[in-house]
Design a protein around this motif. Structure first.
Motif, PDB file in Angstrom:
ATOM      1  N   TYR A 116      -4.188 -23.978 -20.888  1.00 35.29           N
ATOM      2  CA  TYR A 116      -4.852 -23.246 -19.810  1.00 35.29           C
ATOM      3  C   TYR A 116      -6.339 -23.107 -20.123  1.00 35.29           C
ATOM      4  CZ  TYR A 116      -0.031 -21.483 -19.196  1.00 35.29           C
ATOM      5  OH  TYR A 116       1.331 -21.363 -19.034  1.00 35.29           O
ATOM      6  N   TYR A 159      -9.533 -20.506 -18.904  1.00 36.78           N
ATOM      7  CA  TYR A 159      -9.917 -19.287 -18.204  1.00 36.78           C
ATOM      8  C   TYR A 159     -11.425 -19.085 -18.342  1.00 36.78           C
ATOM      9  CZ  TYR A 159      -4.953 -17.927 -18.486  1.00 36.78           C
ATOM     10  OH  TYR A 159      -3.579 -17.885 -18.386  1.00 36.78           O
ATOM     11  N   GLN A 200     -14.275 -15.895 -18.434  1.00 40.42           N
ATOM     12  CA  GLN A 200     -14.454 -14.449 -18.564  1.00 40.42           C
ATOM     13  C   GLN A 200     -15.936 -14.147 -18.394  1.00 40.42           C
ATOM     14  OE1 GLN A 200     -13.462 -12.715 -22.379  1.00 40.42           O
ATOM     15  NE2 GLN A 200     -13.016 -10.743 -21.450  1.00 40.42           N
ATOM     16  N   GLY A 231     -18.188  -8.325 -18.769  1.00 44.15           N
ATOM     17  CA  GLY A 231     -17.589  -7.099 -18.272  1.00 44.15           C
ATOM     18  C   GLY A 231     -16.409  -7.289 -17.346  1.00 44.15           C
ATOM     19  N   GLN A 232     -15.917  -8.498 -17.235  1.00 44.06           N
ATOM     20  CA  GLN A 232     -14.803  -8.787 -16.322  1.00 44.06           C
ATOM     21  C   GLN A 232     -13.563  -9.202 -17.088  1.00 44.06           C
ATOM     22  OE1 GLN A 232     -15.204  -8.467 -12.879  1.00 44.06           O
ATOM     23  NE2 GLN A 232     -17.193  -7.643 -13.443  1.00 44.06           N
ATOM     24  N   GLY A 233     -12.457  -9.220 -16.376  1.00 41.89           N
ATOM     25  CA  GLY A 233     -11.232  -9.771 -16.935  1.00 41.89           C
ATOM     26  C   GLY A 233     -11.275 -11.281 -16.883  1.00 41.89           C
ATOM     27  N   LEU A 234     -10.174 -11.892 -17.199  1.00 42.60           N
ATOM     28  CA  LEU A 234     -10.111 -13.348 -17.235  1.00 42.60           C
ATOM     29  C   LEU A 234      -9.753 -13.906 -15.867  1.00 42.60           C
ATOM     30  CD1 LEU A 234      -9.811 -12.517 -20.247  1.00 42.60           C
ATOM     31  CD2 LEU A 234      -8.536 -14.627 -20.542  1.00 42.60           C
ATOM     32  N   PHE A 237      -8.329 -17.335 -14.069  1.00 45.27           N
ATOM     33  CA  PHE A 237      -7.639 -18.601 -14.287  1.00 45.27           C
ATOM     34  C   PHE A 237      -8.413 -19.752 -13.662  1.00 45.27           C
ATOM     35  CE2 PHE A 237      -4.319 -21.684 -14.495  1.00 45.27           C
ATOM     36  CZ  PHE A 237      -4.211 -22.270 -13.242  1.00 45.27           C
ATOM     37  N   LEU A 261     -12.454 -19.501 -22.085  1.00 49.70           N
ATOM     38  CA  LEU A 261     -11.347 -19.375 -23.031  1.00 49.70           C
ATOM     39  C   LEU A 261     -10.272 -20.409 -22.722  1.00 49.70           C
ATOM     40  CD1 LEU A 261     -11.098 -15.507 -22.994  1.00 49.70           C
ATOM     41  CD2 LEU A 261     -11.640 -16.850 -24.993  1.00 49.70           C
ATOM     42  N   PHE A 288      -4.589 -17.799 -27.516  1.00 50.48           N
ATOM     43  CA  PHE A 288      -5.957 -18.055 -27.082  1.00 50.48           C
ATOM     44  C   PHE A 288      -6.852 -18.529 -28.220  1.00 50.48           C
ATOM     45  CE2 PHE A 288      -6.386 -16.448 -22.722  1.00 50.48           C
ATOM     46  CZ  PHE A 288      -5.157 -15.831 -22.554  1.00 50.48           C
ATOM     47  N   GLY A 289      -7.819 -19.368 -27.855  1.00 47.05           N
ATOM     48  CA  GLY A 289      -8.886 -19.731 -28.768  1.00 47.05           C
ATOM     49  C   GLY A 289      -9.976 -18.671 -28.761  1.00 47.05           C
ATOM     50  N   PRO A 290     -11.001 -18.833 -29.576  1.00 43.99           N
ATOM     51  CA  PRO A 290     -12.075 -17.846 -29.666  1.00 43.99           C
ATOM     52  C   PRO A 290     -13.073 -17.937 -28.525  1.00 43.99           C
ATOM     53  CG  PRO A 290     -12.483 -19.634 -31.189  1.00 43.99           C
ATOM     54  CD  PRO A 290     -11.127 -19.883 -30.593  1.00 43.99           C
ATOM     55  N   GLY A 291     -12.972 -18.998 -27.722  1.00 43.45           N
ATOM     56  CA  GLY A 291     -13.848 -19.122 -26.568  1.00 43.45           C
ATOM     57  C   GLY A 291     -15.162 -19.814 -26.870  1.00 43.45           C
ATOM     58  N   THR A 292     -15.785 -20.286 -25.800  1.00 40.39           N
ATOM     59  CA  THR A 292     -17.149 -20.822 -25.853  1.00 40.39           C
ATOM     60  C   THR A 292     -18.006 -19.950 -24.950  1.00 40.39           C
ATOM     61  OG1 THR A 292     -16.512 -23.131 -26.237  1.00 40.39           O
ATOM     62  CG2 THR A 292     -18.676 -22.729 -25.240  1.00 40.39           C
ATOM     63  N   ARG A 293     -19.059 -19.388 -25.526  1.00 37.20           N
ATOM     64  CA  ARG A 293     -19.988 -18.580 -24.725  1.00 37.20           C
ATOM     65  C   ARG A 293     -21.051 -19.499 -24.163  1.00 37.20           C
ATOM     66  NH1 ARG A 293     -20.857 -13.300 -24.401  1.00 37.20           N
ATOM     67  NH2 ARG A 293     -19.714 -12.879 -26.329  1.00 37.20           N
TER      68      ARG A 293
END
Lengths: 114, 118
Positions: B33, B35, B37, B40-43, B45, B91, B109-114
């Motif tokens: 998946y 996602y 983010q 200040g928001q939720g995830l 899809f 994410l 989940f992975g740590p994400g890319t900012r």
């Protein structure tokens, strides 16, 4: 459409005390799953606890437990004996059975104070 | 691997440029998946892959967003002609969920890319 609402943007609790985070959801589905995820500053989303809607018994994982009220569409998370490491954003999530679109609430920022 | 990995961890780009974000799922996980983010928001899809089946793209916000998954493993999310509103943490998650099966399996989940678009 499914929506998830977390009405508490921020909460704080003293170390060793108990705190409850609230979550409500709106759906016409009868079969679904509910989740609480924790996101510390490291950004890693970590599953805290999950609940299948067809199960009446509330899920429990060590210090974490839920109060699932299906009729009221409520799914609160109780953290007992709070620890400093519990400081994080907590997200409530809803996913219908056999559906890919998991919906997340906006999150509650929990701070555990020493 | 031990968990889901994502690269880069941070990406700064200029408006109008294309970016590619990579996700390495947990070995053996068939479901993947993406996602988004926002601050200040939720995830939110974006897209779901299951094995070699056609992906569920219903969450992609515009045709500037695309994703592929090669060999049923690594996935790349591509954003073309980036806009400032694309700035967010992206994410990736994987699970053992089987094709056509219910969401029994936990998503990891992975740590994400900012991503920051200037």
């Amino acid at each position: 459409a499914q929506t998830v609402t977390q009405s508490q943007p921020e909460m704080s609790v003293q170390e060793a005390e108990t705190v409850t985070l609230s979550c409500t959801y709106d759906t016409s589905e009868s079969n679904y799953y509910l989740f609480w995820y924790k996101q510390p500053p490291s950004r890693q989303m970590i599953l805290v606890i999950r609940q299948e809607a067809y199960k009446q018994q509330n899920a429990t994982e060590n210090r974490f437990s839920v109060n699932f009220q299906k009729a009221a569409k409520s799914f609160s998370l109780k953290i007992s004996d709070s620890q400093l490491g519990d400081t994080a954003m907590y997200f409530c999530a809803f996913n219908p059975y056999n559906n890919n679109d998991m919906r997340f609430g906006a999150g509650t920022r929990l701070t555990v104070k020493p | 691997g031990a968990g889901v990995s994502q690269s880069p961890s941070n990406k700064v780009t200029e408006k109008g440029k294309d970016v590619e974000l990579r996700c390495d799922p947990i070995s053996g996980h068939t479901a993947l998946y993406w996602y988004r983010q926002s601050l200040g928001q939720g995830l939110e899809f974006l897209i779901y892959f299951q094995g070699n089946s056609a992906p569920d793209k219903s969450g992609l916000p515009s045709d500037r967003f695309s994703a592929e998954r090669t060999g049923g493993s690594v996935s790349t999310l591509t954003i073309q002609r980036t806009q400032q509103e694309d700035s967010a943490v992206y994410l990736c998650a994987s699970s053992r969920r089987l094709a056509g099966g219910p969401l029994e399996e936990t998503q990891y989940f992975g740590p994400g890319t900012r991503l920051l678009v200037l």
